[in-house]
Every structure is written in structure tokens, then in C-alpha cells.
Design an enzyme around this catalytic site. Structure first.
Site, PDB file in Angstrom:
ATOM      1  CG  ASN A   9      35.007  35.179  36.630  1.00  8.79           C
ATOM      2  OD1 ASN A   9      34.456  34.121  36.308  1.00  8.79           O
ATOM      3  ND2 ASN A   9      35.315  36.119  35.753  1.00  8.79           N
ATOM      4  CD1 TRP A  10      36.769  29.954  40.730  1.00 10.35           C
ATOM      5  CD2 TRP A  10      35.587  28.058  40.561  1.00 10.35           C
ATOM      6  NE1 TRP A  10      36.707  29.379  41.977  1.00 10.35           N
ATOM      7  CE2 TRP A  10      35.983  28.219  41.892  1.00 10.35           C
ATOM      8  CE3 TRP A  10      34.826  26.938  40.213  1.00 10.35           C
ATOM      9  CZ2 TRP A  10      35.637  27.295  42.895  1.00 10.35           C
ATOM     10  CZ3 TRP A  10      34.477  26.022  41.209  1.00 10.35           C
ATOM     11  CH2 TRP A  10      34.887  26.202  42.532  1.00 10.35           C
ATOM     12  CE  LYS A  11      39.018  35.426  34.479  1.00  8.39           C
ATOM     13  NZ  LYS A  11      39.715  36.447  33.745  1.00  8.39           N
ATOM     14  CG  HIS A  95      33.971  39.175  33.005  1.00  3.15           C
ATOM     15  ND1 HIS A  95      34.987  39.019  32.101  1.00  3.15           N
ATOM     16  CD2 HIS A  95      34.539  39.136  34.229  1.00  3.15           C
ATOM     17  CE1 HIS A  95      36.131  38.884  32.763  1.00  3.15           C
ATOM     18  NE2 HIS A  95      35.891  38.953  34.063  1.00  3.15           N
ATOM     19  CD  GLU A  97      37.803  36.973  30.701  1.00  2.18           C
ATOM     20  OE1 GLU A  97      37.092  36.051  31.104  1.00  2.18           O
ATOM     21  OE2 GLU A  97      38.845  37.330  31.289  1.00  2.18           O
ATOM     22  CD  GLU A 165      36.305  42.293  36.879  1.00  2.00           C
ATOM     23  OE1 GLU A 165      36.885  41.657  37.745  1.00  2.00           O
ATOM     24  OE2 GLU A 165      35.877  41.786  35.833  1.00  2.00           O
ATOM     25  N   GLY A 171      43.707  39.810  34.144  1.00  2.64           N
ATOM     26  CA  GLY A 171      44.552  38.708  33.690  1.00  2.64           C
ATOM     27  C   GLY A 171      45.900  39.156  33.144  1.00  2.64           C
ATOM     28  CB  SER A 212      46.098  41.646  38.143  1.00  2.00           C
ATOM     29  OG  SER A 212      46.059  41.345  36.758  1.00  2.00           O
ATOM     30  N   GLY A 233      39.862  36.666  39.551  1.00  3.68           N
ATOM     31  CA  GLY A 233      39.908  35.640  38.516  1.00  3.68           C
ATOM     32  C   GLY A 233      40.972  34.607  38.845  1.00  3.68           C
ATOM     33  N   GLY A 234      42.146  34.750  38.216  1.00  3.95           N
ATOM     34  CA  GLY A 234      43.219  33.758  38.340  1.00  3.95           C
ATOM     35  C   GLY A 234      43.519  33.324  39.765  1.00  3.95           C
TER      36      GLY A 234
HETATM   37  C1  PEP Z   1      38.144  38.598  36.327  1.00  8.88           C
HETATM   38  O1  PEP Z   1      38.089  37.710  35.516  1.00  8.88           O
HETATM   39  O2  PEP Z   1      37.101  39.117  36.704  1.00  8.88           O
HETATM   40  C2  PEP Z   1      39.448  39.018  36.830  1.00  8.88           C
HETATM   41  C3  PEP Z   1      39.501  40.090  37.567  1.00  8.88           C
HETATM   42  O3  PEP Z   1      40.534  38.253  36.482  1.00  8.88           O
HETATM   43  P1  PEP Z   1      42.021  38.331  37.097  1.00  8.88           P
HETATM   44  O4  PEP Z   1      41.872  38.425  38.599  1.00  8.88           O
HETATM   45  O5  PEP Z   1      42.681  37.080  36.666  1.00  8.88           O
HETATM   46  O6  PEP Z   1      42.658  39.558  36.546  1.00  8.88           O
END
Ligand code: PEP
Length: 250
Positions: A9-11, A95, A97, A165, A171, A212, A233-234
Site C-alpha cells: 500500500n503506497w498510500k 483502510h 486511514e 490491520e 505506521g 508496521s 505500508g511504509g
Molecule cells: C498500511 O497502510 O496498510 C500499513 C499497514 O502501513 P504500515 O506498514 O506503514 O504500518
């Protein structure tokens, strides 16, 4: 047998040019593998530039969000059919967010899932509790509500993927322990069995963990039977790091 699925997930990161470079680098780092699948969720404006690079590769494309109407006066929105035209075979729904920043409700998720499925695209529904809900022992209730309401119009004969999640892990650098994640995934599979009319159908659905995830913490989790992959994500923004996660020995 469920394949392992690794999703990026590049957001709101990696526009068309950076996305192209990422995909070129990433494809050089992975090899096709019958037991694994990969999907990248780029910003929608990046989709068309990376589709020609990923086409024919083991990496699928997805949308991060969509609207629940096919077309019309909905400025700024994108329909599942438009994503399909750009090569997307998955769309993320709910998601955290989207839920927290954009006020997306379970009811909105359910309408999106209906239209996504009708367009032959696989919805990836994100569910998970906040820190406060976990502290108050509400995790099971939250999962039940998000799944029952979000999947209200879902036809169990159509494909579905779930991402567990926990909001407190996204994050933040805080990651659920493998036992915590396995416990939640088992609960999700039980609820899916009730919704989908049986444990056999629920056993076919991939349930990913997200929050994370990094190469260092993903290996141990992968060994748990109900953890079918990761939504990252990150750590998915760097080809080498995402490739390390996506190639953990099984
Ligand atoms: C996400 O955005 O779905 C996510 C899991 O982010 P991160 O890995 O950065 O916690």
C-alpha cells in the site's frame, strides 16, 4: 491451498515516474513462485504508467479506494470499472486511514464491495481495532461489526481478501505479536464462515496482517497457519525491502 499474498500500500507516495522506477527495480528482485502472489496499490494516478511494466508479471495491480457508483457527478471519485480499465484486479476497502480521516463507515464499505465484486475485481476489506478498543476488550466485537456490516451485500461465491490491520499498529512501529495476529485471524475466519455459509468457503479466503510489517518481524508471523501474507505500508516503498518481505522462506 491458500497462496501467500504480499500487498504494497503506497498510500500517497510514488507518482508516475517514481512508480515506474520502483516496478522495474522490484521485478528484478523477485522470481515467479507458484505459492506466492504480489499486488501493488499505487496512487490511482500512477496506475496507468506502471501497468505496462507489470503486465504479464507475477505482480498484480490494485486501487487504494473507489466510489460506490458506476459514473456521474461525483467530482474527484473513481469507479471500479475505471480501475478495471487501468489494469487493477484488486481494490482496497475501508483502510483505517479512509475510515478515520475520510469518515468512511461500514455501510459505505458494503456499497463499495458490492460494486467492486460486480465489476469482477477482488475487494480487500481492511478491518481492525483501535488501541482503546483493544484495551477495553472489544476487538472481537469490532471485527464482527466491520465484517458483518461491510460484507452485507457481498456474494460469497465471489472472491474476497481480508486485511487485519490493528489501527494502533499502522505506521506506528508497534507490531502485533504473532500470537495476537493469529488469534485475530482465527476469529475473522470464524466470522467469515458464518457470513459465507460454512467453514470450507472461509478456509479459501486469504487473510493478511498489516501494521508496521518489516523484513525483521514478518518471518516469525509467516509461520502461523492463518496468516496468509501481509499488507505493507511504509516498508513497501523500497523495492528491496518489499522484495525481502515477499520472499520470506515458506
Ligand atoms: C498500511 O497502510 O496498510 C500499513 C499497514 O502501513 P504500515 O506498514 O506503514 O504500518
Amino acid at each position: 491451498m491458500r497462496k501467500k499474498l504480499f500487498a504494497a500500500n503506497w498510500k500517497m507516495n510514488l507518482g508516475p515516474k517514481e512508480g515506474v522506477q520502483f516496478c522495474r527495480d522490484f521485478l528484478n528482485l523477485i522470481s515467479p513462485d507458484a505459492q506466492r502472489e504480489w499486488v501493488i496499490f499505487p496512487p490511482s494516478i500512477t496506475l496507468s504508467s506502471i501497468y505496462p511494466i507489470l503486465k504479464g508479471s507475477p505482480v498484480k495491480l490494485g486501487g487504494q479506494n473507489c466510489y460506490f457508483e458506476e459514473k456521474g457527478a461525483f467530482t474527484g471519485e473513481i469507479s471500479p470499472g475505471m480501475y478495471r480499465e487501468c489494469g487493477a484486479t484488486y481494490i482496497l476497502v475501508g483502510h483505517s486511514e479512509r475510515r478515520q480521516i475520510f469518515g468512511e463507515s461500514d455501510q459505505i464499505c458494503s456499497r463499495k464491495i458490492k460494486l467492486i465484486s460486480e465489476n469482477g475485481i477482488i475487494p480487500m476489506l481492511c478491518v481492525g481495532e483501535t488501541q482503546m478498543e483493544r484495551d477495553e476488550n472489544q476487538t472481537q466485537d469490532v471485527l464482527k461489526r466491520q465484517l458483518n456490516e461491510g460484507l452485507r451485500f457481498w456474494n460469497p461465491s465471489t472472491p474476497l481478501t481480508i486485511a487485519y490491520e490493528p489501527v494502533w499498529a499502522i505506521g506506528t512501529g508497534k507490531v502485533a505479536t504473532p500470537n495476537m495476529a493469529e488469534e485475530a485471524h482465527l476469529e475473522i475466519r470464524k466470522i467469515l464462515g458464518q457470513i459465507a455459509g460454512g467453514a470450507n468457503r472461509a478456509a479459501e479466503i486469504q487473510i493478511l496482517y498489516g501494521g508496521s510489517v518489516k523484513p525483521e518481524n514478518s518471518r516469525e508471523m509467516m509461520a502461523f497457519p492463518n496468516i496468509d501474507g501481509f499488507l505493507v505500508g511504509g516498508a513497501s516503498l523500497v523495492p528491496k525491502t518489499f522484495a525481502q518481505i515477499g520472499q520470506i522462506p515458506l
